[in-house]
Design a protein around this motif. Structure first.
Motif, PDB file in Angstrom:
ATOM      1  N   ASN A 110      52.924  36.714  35.676  1.00 25.45           N
ATOM      2  CA  ASN A 110      52.795  38.074  35.974  1.00 25.45           C
ATOM      3  C   ASN A 110      52.312  38.611  37.224  1.00 25.45           C
ATOM      4  O   ASN A 110      52.630  39.926  37.429  1.00 25.45           O
ATOM      5  CB  ASN A 110      52.347  38.575  34.606  1.00 25.45           C
ATOM      6  N   PHE A 111      51.397  38.009  37.757  1.00 26.31           N
ATOM      7  CA  PHE A 111      50.660  38.641  38.988  1.00 26.31           C
ATOM      8  C   PHE A 111      51.534  38.467  40.379  1.00 26.31           C
ATOM      9  O   PHE A 111      52.014  37.308  40.533  1.00 26.31           O
ATOM     10  CB  PHE A 111      49.250  37.912  39.021  1.00 26.31           C
ATOM     11  N   THR A 112      51.101  39.396  41.106  1.00 27.49           N
ATOM     12  CA  THR A 112      51.643  39.299  42.509  1.00 27.49           C
ATOM     13  C   THR A 112      50.614  38.321  43.328  1.00 27.49           C
ATOM     14  O   THR A 112      49.323  37.830  42.749  1.00 27.49           O
ATOM     15  CB  THR A 112      51.708  40.446  43.283  1.00 27.49           C
ATOM     16  N   ALA A 113      51.409  37.737  44.321  1.00 27.89           N
ATOM     17  CA  ALA A 113      50.141  36.877  45.140  1.00 27.89           C
ATOM     18  C   ALA A 113      48.939  37.442  45.406  1.00 27.89           C
ATOM     19  O   ALA A 113      47.745  36.700  45.351  1.00 27.89           O
ATOM     20  CB  ALA A 113      50.908  36.434  46.283  1.00 27.89           C
ATOM     21  N   GLU A 114      48.891  38.793  45.815  1.00 32.39           N
ATOM     22  CA  GLU A 114      47.692  39.307  46.152  1.00 32.39           C
ATOM     23  C   GLU A 114      46.877  39.492  44.830  1.00 32.39           C
ATOM     24  O   GLU A 114      45.617  39.173  44.830  1.00 32.39           O
ATOM     25  CB  GLU A 114      47.870  40.940  46.507  1.00 32.39           C
ATOM     26  N   ASP A 115      47.196  39.804  43.670  1.00 30.88           N
ATOM     27  CA  ASP A 115      46.492  40.015  42.145  1.00 30.88           C
ATOM     28  C   ASP A 115      46.016  38.382  42.018  1.00 30.88           C
ATOM     29  O   ASP A 115      44.954  38.188  41.681  1.00 30.88           O
ATOM     30  CB  ASP A 115      47.476  40.253  41.356  1.00 30.88           C
ATOM     31  N   LYS A 116      46.890  37.552  42.073  1.00 25.50           N
ATOM     32  CA  LYS A 116      46.338  35.975  42.059  1.00 25.50           C
ATOM     33  C   LYS A 116      45.202  35.687  42.676  1.00 25.50           C
ATOM     34  O   LYS A 116      44.063  35.079  42.064  1.00 25.50           O
ATOM     35  CB  LYS A 116      47.550  34.914  42.507  1.00 25.50           C
ATOM     36  N   TYR A 117      45.166  35.985  43.953  1.00 25.41           N
ATOM     37  CA  TYR A 117      43.880  35.570  44.814  1.00 25.41           C
ATOM     38  C   TYR A 117      42.755  36.643  44.255  1.00 25.41           C
ATOM     39  O   TYR A 117      41.608  36.002  44.366  1.00 25.41           O
ATOM     40  CB  TYR A 117      44.425  35.974  46.419  1.00 25.41           C
ATOM     41  N   GLU A 118      43.089  37.827  44.085  1.00 30.46           N
ATOM     42  CA  GLU A 118      41.779  38.610  43.586  1.00 30.46           C
ATOM     43  C   GLU A 118      41.375  38.155  42.485  1.00 30.46           C
ATOM     44  O   GLU A 118      40.195  38.150  42.127  1.00 30.46           O
ATOM     45  CB  GLU A 118      42.428  40.159  43.411  1.00 30.46           C
ATOM     46  N   GLU A 119      42.042  37.780  41.716  1.00 31.61           N
ATOM     47  CA  GLU A 119      41.598  37.071  40.133  1.00 31.61           C
ATOM     48  C   GLU A 119      40.791  36.033  40.600  1.00 31.61           C
ATOM     49  O   GLU A 119      39.714  35.594  39.854  1.00 31.61           O
ATOM     50  CB  GLU A 119      42.831  36.686  39.284  1.00 31.61           C
ATOM     51  N   MET A 120      41.027  35.369  41.364  1.00 34.68           N
ATOM     52  CA  MET A 120      40.385  33.786  41.851  1.00 34.68           C
ATOM     53  C   MET A 120      39.225  34.315  42.289  1.00 34.68           C
ATOM     54  O   MET A 120      38.068  33.458  42.020  1.00 34.68           O
ATOM     55  CB  MET A 120      41.174  32.924  42.657  1.00 34.68           C
TER      56      MET A 120
END
Length: 194
Positions: free
Chosen positions: A148-158
């Protein structure tokens, strides 16, 4: 050498470790040092140990037919690493696990019934239950993020959930772990600095 593992178990469980428990663990766990890029497990081999990381960092990955690495797990101190399916079912692994840094491990083999005897220790059992629950929740979260996450959101989550991994592993490893190209991650990082 066993002290970090004892501390970890004591932090994770409410049950106390007895002297006999520690003596058994001292017999069961095998210390091992890996140099950077040295394998703990190679694809096609049967995983014979579960490993507690005392110091260092490992990565678990597959390599596709084009030679591209796909990172499944990144692990650092006080984390466990293994291919549980290969270990429990005694089948060849589809993964590689290698040291990203000089790494010191404590290996718990299945041989000689040590694995089963250590798992009977109440504090170890409690720690394993908590670890399994946390791993299950983390796996669900990672799957949701991947879907569900965008690439930007994946990085922010990490960044939020594992800032220590971002500090320890290079950008191309983080990109593979997040399922994106290193160019995409570089662009995201550049945009977040602005």
């Amino acid at each position: 050498m066993l002290k970090p593992l004892i501390t970890y178990i004591e932090q994770q469980s409410t049950s106390a470790l007895r002297e006999s428990d520690i003596a058994l663990m001292n017999e069961a766990f095998i210390p091992r040092k890996l140099s950077k890029r040295q394998f703990l497990l190679q694809e096609g081999d049967i995983c014979r140990y579960i490993a507690f990381i005392v110091k260092g960092a490992t990565r678990q990955y597959t390599v596709d037919e084009k030679g591209n690495e796909h990172i499944l797990n990144l692990c650092i101190e006080n984390w466990w690493t293994s291919d549980r399916e290969s270990f429990l079912r005694e089948i060849p692994s589809i993964y590689n696990i290698d040291a990203w840094e000089e790494t010191t491990l404590l290996l718990l083999p299945k041989a000689n019934d040590y694995y089963y005897r250590v798992n009977e220790i109440p504090a170890f059992q409690e720690m394993r239950i908590i670890l399994d629950e946390n791993n299950h929740m983390a796996a669900q979260r990672r799957l949701l993020t991947a879907i569900n996450f965008t690439a930007e959101d994946k990085y922010e989550e990490m960044i939020k959930s594992h800032p220590d991994l971002i500090k320890r592993f290079p950008q191309h490893i983080i990109a593979s772990y997040l399922g994106m190209s290193k160019e995409t991650l570089s662009r995201i990082r550049s945009n977040s600095i602005r």
